[in-house]
Design a protein around this motif. Structure first.
Motif, PDB file in Angstrom:
ATOM      1  N   VAL A  70      37.175  -3.855 -13.281  1.00  0.00           N
ATOM      2  CA  VAL A  70      36.186  -2.788 -13.413  1.00  0.00           C
ATOM      3  C   VAL A  70      36.909  -1.516 -13.838  1.00  0.00           C
ATOM      4  CG1 VAL A  70      34.447  -1.409 -12.220  1.00  0.00           C
ATOM      5  CG2 VAL A  70      34.709  -3.837 -11.672  1.00  0.00           C
ATOM      6  N   MET A  71      36.447  -0.901 -14.926  1.00  0.00           N
ATOM      7  CA  MET A  71      37.096   0.276 -15.497  1.00  0.00           C
ATOM      8  C   MET A  71      36.537   1.559 -14.881  1.00  0.00           C
ATOM      9  SD  MET A  71      37.427  -0.747 -19.533  1.00  0.00           S
ATOM     10  CE  MET A  71      35.655  -0.868 -19.826  1.00  0.00           C
ATOM     11  N   LEU A  72      37.403   2.357 -14.254  1.00  0.00           N
ATOM     12  CA  LEU A  72      36.997   3.595 -13.611  1.00  0.00           C
ATOM     13  C   LEU A  72      37.634   4.789 -14.317  1.00  0.00           C
ATOM     14  CD1 LEU A  72      37.406   2.614  -9.841  1.00  0.00           C
ATOM     15  CD2 LEU A  72      35.358   2.463 -11.271  1.00  0.00           C
ATOM     16  N   SER A  73      36.822   5.781 -14.608  1.00  0.00           N
ATOM     17  CA  SER A  73      37.312   7.000 -15.239  1.00  0.00           C
ATOM     18  C   SER A  73      37.731   8.011 -14.177  1.00  0.00           C
ATOM     19  CB  SER A  73      36.207   7.614 -16.107  1.00  0.00           C
ATOM     20  OG  SER A  73      35.139   8.078 -15.277  1.00  0.00           O
ATOM     21  N   HIS A  74      38.369   9.101 -14.615  1.00  0.00           N
ATOM     22  CA  HIS A  74      38.666  10.214 -13.714  1.00  0.00           C
ATOM     23  C   HIS A  74      37.379  10.673 -13.033  1.00  0.00           C
ATOM     24  CE1 HIS A  74      42.859  11.428 -14.881  1.00  0.00           C
ATOM     25  NE2 HIS A  74      42.557  10.675 -15.927  1.00  0.00           N
ATOM     26  N   THR A  75      36.307  10.819 -13.813  1.00  0.00           N
ATOM     27  CA  THR A  75      35.034  11.283 -13.259  1.00  0.00           C
ATOM     28  C   THR A  75      34.509  10.340 -12.195  1.00  0.00           C
ATOM     29  OG1 THR A  75      34.360  12.523 -15.230  1.00  0.00           O
ATOM     30  CG2 THR A  75      32.602  11.726 -13.807  1.00  0.00           C
ATOM     31  N   ASN A  76      34.552   9.031 -12.466  1.00  0.00           N
ATOM     32  CA  ASN A  76      34.080   8.058 -11.480  1.00  0.00           C
ATOM     33  C   ASN A  76      34.751   8.272 -10.131  1.00  0.00           C
ATOM     34  OD1 ASN A  76      34.019   5.392 -13.943  1.00  0.00           O
ATOM     35  ND2 ASN A  76      32.329   6.659 -13.261  1.00  0.00           N
ATOM     36  N   MET A  77      36.081   8.392 -10.136  1.00  0.00           N
ATOM     37  CA  MET A  77      36.818   8.481  -8.881  1.00  0.00           C
ATOM     38  C   MET A  77      36.727   9.867  -8.257  1.00  0.00           C
ATOM     39  SD  MET A  77      40.115   5.985  -9.422  1.00  0.00           S
ATOM     40  CE  MET A  77      40.791   6.809 -10.855  1.00  0.00           C
ATOM     41  N   ALA A  78      36.771  10.922  -9.075  1.00  0.00           N
ATOM     42  CA  ALA A  78      36.689  12.287  -8.539  1.00  0.00           C
ATOM     43  C   ALA A  78      35.321  12.554  -7.935  1.00  0.00           C
ATOM     44  CB  ALA A  78      37.004  13.299  -9.630  1.00  0.00           C
ATOM     45  N   LEU A  79      34.255  12.157  -8.634  1.00  0.00           N
ATOM     46  CA  LEU A  79      32.910  12.361  -8.095  1.00  0.00           C
ATOM     47  C   LEU A  79      32.641  11.430  -6.918  1.00  0.00           C
ATOM     48  CD1 LEU A  79      30.502  12.988 -11.107  1.00  0.00           C
ATOM     49  CD2 LEU A  79      31.214  14.586  -9.340  1.00  0.00           C
ATOM     50  N   GLY A  80      33.260  10.250  -6.932  1.00  0.00           N
ATOM     51  CA  GLY A  80      33.141   9.363  -5.771  1.00  0.00           C
ATOM     52  C   GLY A  80      33.727  10.013  -4.538  1.00  0.00           C
ATOM     53  N   ALA A  81      34.889  10.664  -4.699  1.00  0.00           N
ATOM     54  CA  ALA A  81      35.507  11.369  -3.576  1.00  0.00           C
ATOM     55  C   ALA A  81      34.628  12.517  -3.109  1.00  0.00           C
ATOM     56  CB  ALA A  81      36.884  11.885  -3.980  1.00  0.00           C
ATOM     57  N   ALA A  82      34.084  13.264  -4.068  1.00  0.00           N
ATOM     58  CA  ALA A  82      33.221  14.398  -3.717  1.00  0.00           C
ATOM     59  C   ALA A  82      31.957  13.925  -3.008  1.00  0.00           C
ATOM     60  CB  ALA A  82      32.858  15.186  -4.977  1.00  0.00           C
ATOM     61  N   SER A  83      31.401  12.808  -3.486  1.00  0.00           N
ATOM     62  CA  SER A  83      30.185  12.272  -2.884  1.00  0.00           C
ATOM     63  C   SER A  83      30.405  11.900  -1.428  1.00  0.00           C
ATOM     64  CB  SER A  83      29.710  11.051  -3.680  1.00  0.00           C
ATOM     65  OG  SER A  83      28.588  10.446  -3.069  1.00  0.00           O
ATOM     66  N   VAL A  84      31.453  11.123  -1.167  1.00  0.00           N
ATOM     67  CA  VAL A  84      31.725  10.650   0.190  1.00  0.00           C
ATOM     68  C   VAL A  84      32.098  11.809   1.113  1.00  0.00           C
ATOM     69  CG1 VAL A  84      33.236   9.211   1.602  1.00  0.00           C
ATOM     70  CG2 VAL A  84      32.347   8.336  -0.562  1.00  0.00           C
ATOM     71  N   ALA A  85      32.957  12.707   0.641  1.00  0.00           N
ATOM     72  CA  ALA A  85      33.340  13.850   1.467  1.00  0.00           C
ATOM     73  C   ALA A  85      32.124  14.695   1.819  1.00  0.00           C
ATOM     74  CB  ALA A  85      34.376  14.700   0.732  1.00  0.00           C
TER      75      ALA A  85
END
Length: 528
Positions: free
Chosen positions: A182-197
């Motif tokens: 599964v290909m994850l971009s910077h945005t995918n991971m950065a916004l994922g962190a922001a979402s969970v936090a």
């Protein structure tokens, strides 16, 4: 009856185009604050930023081509904690490999990803045979790499990458065939962190015990969401559940993420009241919590907020249940997480009504970029968003059947694919079956996931021996062969030998009939 706009969970407006590269988002703690607890000491944020910059410089020198893939296959430590961020800063694509995998799965991941460098512990490298490491891929031991990074005099500043640039490939088992990336971009991971936090309400005072594998999106996010909030991560490769209890006390842990089988084990332990009271936040994914397990967790950790969550690697996280609703709605999946839109689409292709079953469709910026070098499977799962979507673009059609109650809460109905979920792992039946047949001991094999109180599902194998193979001989040899070829979490609970396999009217192996037959047999044995 609500209209489409009311039946879509959209916890945040579409993400701004001003989203940032991953390394800009997750390293913002105060200089002197604890960031990472390692076996040989604790890094504060100043040291964390310095070491990420140095590792990024070393990586850029080793792999100067932007977008090159670097794989890691190691236990939790400084390498596996820093590499996801350092690789992204260096303009590379990180490919984390589950430490539990064996040589065959690792060989597939290296070849499929086109990795140019594999960093691993020497003991793991020693298990790789001839042909397991493809041409063009170098290997280096973890300790050797960390020594070179420590000696590196360079320092690479924050990334200027386009946030939509590919930053990681996470391999996950499909219901058929080998693991897919599964290909994850910077945005995918950065916004994922922001979402969970955001929805966990993480703060700089929080200390997260990272017990989940960093090769999983859920495990990796333990790092990112905690660091985004300025908190501290304590990585732990536990041997026994008791190790988790000890670590919670020793490190004053406030946040613990786990999967249902580990929660079952933890609730069976005798927790000192003062240790249990340290935990303020419990999160669950990788399988649904039972009503009984919810009750046990609430009783054991009365001071902690419990966050049941649902996600899939193809879109990271989709829903969470507000802790205030856990006692009254323990079986609900909750509502969409920030930066996600979740629609329930019925068989007519329209937004489902209240309590009408449909497919869960995830839209928005958490949607990954598809499967690496696999256009066919990408087209099956990643399709245009429904017309009702506020985001539009590409959506993940999950294959999971859900329903939305009148109050907006979602409830899981069932999976459409044949995936086995055991101990928090998504396991491909075909991958197990291929390994069984490859031994030469079996002509046919069917891998089934049957309900299990501790694992969620336990793996049962139904096997027809190959011609000329004696059942008694194969019965002793097959488990030994599988232990060499498959990771522990893919090992069968039981192997059922058959002289012939039942087929369905269309001529295919009757998996449903086999599952029902074995389940009924197990039920009788339990009653007896």
């Amino acid at each position: 009856m609500r209209g489409p706009a009311d039946n879509a969970e959209n916890a945040a407006a579409p993400a701004s185009s001003a989203s940032l590269p991953l390394d800009h988002v997750v390293l913002h703690g105060a200089d002197e604050a604890d960031a990472l607890v390692l076996r040989d000491g604790t890094l504060d944020y100043a040291a964390l930023r310095s070491r990420v910059a140095r590792m990024a410089a070393w990586l850029a020198a080793m792999l100067p081509t932007k977008g090159a893939r670097v794989a890691s296959w190691a236990a939790k430590g400084e390498l596996t904690c820093l590499l996801p961020v350092a690789a992204a800063r260096a303009g590379l694509v990180h490919v984390p490999v589950n430490p539990l995998l064996k040589h065959a799965q690792v060989a597939h991941i290296l070849a499929d990803s086109g990795a140019e460098l594999l960093i691993a512990t020497p003991s793991r490298l020693a298990t790789l045979g001839e042909g397991d490491v493809p041409d063009g891929c170098r290997t280096q031991g973890e300790a050797e790499v960390m020594a070179q990074v420590a000696a590196c005099t360079g320092s690479l500043g924050p990334s200027d990458a386009d946030p939509d640039t590919l930053a990681a490939i996470l391999y996950t088992s499909g219901s058929t065939g080998r693991p897919k990336g599964v290909m994850l971009s910077h945005t995918n991971m950065a916004l994922g962190a922001a979402s969970v936090a955001d929805y966990l309400d993480m703060a700089a005072q929080d200390r997260t015990l990272a017990v989940l594998p960093f090769a999983f999106d859920y495990g990796q996010n333990q790092l990112f969401s905690t660091w985004l909030a300025g908190g501290c991560v304590v990585p732990l490769d536990y041997l026994l559940p008791r190790d988790v209890v000890k670590a919670v006390e020793r490190h004053a842990i406030t946040t613990l993420a786990a999967v249902p089988p580990l929660w079952v084990q933890l609730t069976e332990l005798d927790w000192p009241a003062e240790t249990a009271a340290r935990l303020r936040r419990l999160t669950n994914s990788g399988g649904a919590l039972t009503v009984d397990l919810v009750a046990k967790l609430r009783a054991l950790f009365p001071e902690a907020r419990l966050f049941p969550m649902y996600g899939l690697t193809e879109a990271f996280r989709s829903t969470y249940l507000d802790p205030a609703l856990v006692d009254t709605h323990p079986t609900s999946m909750g509502r969409a997480v920030p930066h996600a839109e979740v629609l329930v689409i019925n068989d007519a292709g329209e937004v489902a009504g209240d309590d009408e079953e449909g497919e869960l469709v995830h839209c928005g910026p958490l949607v990954a970029q598809g499967y690496w070098r696999d256009a066919e499977r990408t087209a099956e799962r990643y399709r245009p968003a429904p017309a009702a979507s506020r985001y539009g673009g590409t959506a993940v059609w999950s294959g999971d059947r859900v329903r939305r109650a009148q109050d907006g809460l979602l409830y899981f109905v069932g999976r459409r694919d044949a995936m086995i979920k055991s101990a928090g792992n998504r396991i491909s039946p075909q991958e197990i079956e291929d390994a069984v047949v490859a031994t030469g001991l079996a002509a046919e094999a069917v891998a089934l996931g049957l309900p299990d109180a501790r694992l969620g599902q336990a793996i049962h194998l139904v096997v027809r021996p190959a011609a000329g193979v004696e059942g008694e001989e194969a019965g002793a040899e097959l488990p030994r062969r599988l232990m060499r070829e498959l990771p522990n979490f893919m090992q069968p609970r039981a192997i059922h030998w058959r002289d012939a396999m039942p087929t369905s009217p269309n001529g295919k192996l009757d998996r449903t009939g086999l599952a029902n037959e074995i389940a009924a047999k197990l039920a009788k044995e339990t009653e007896a």
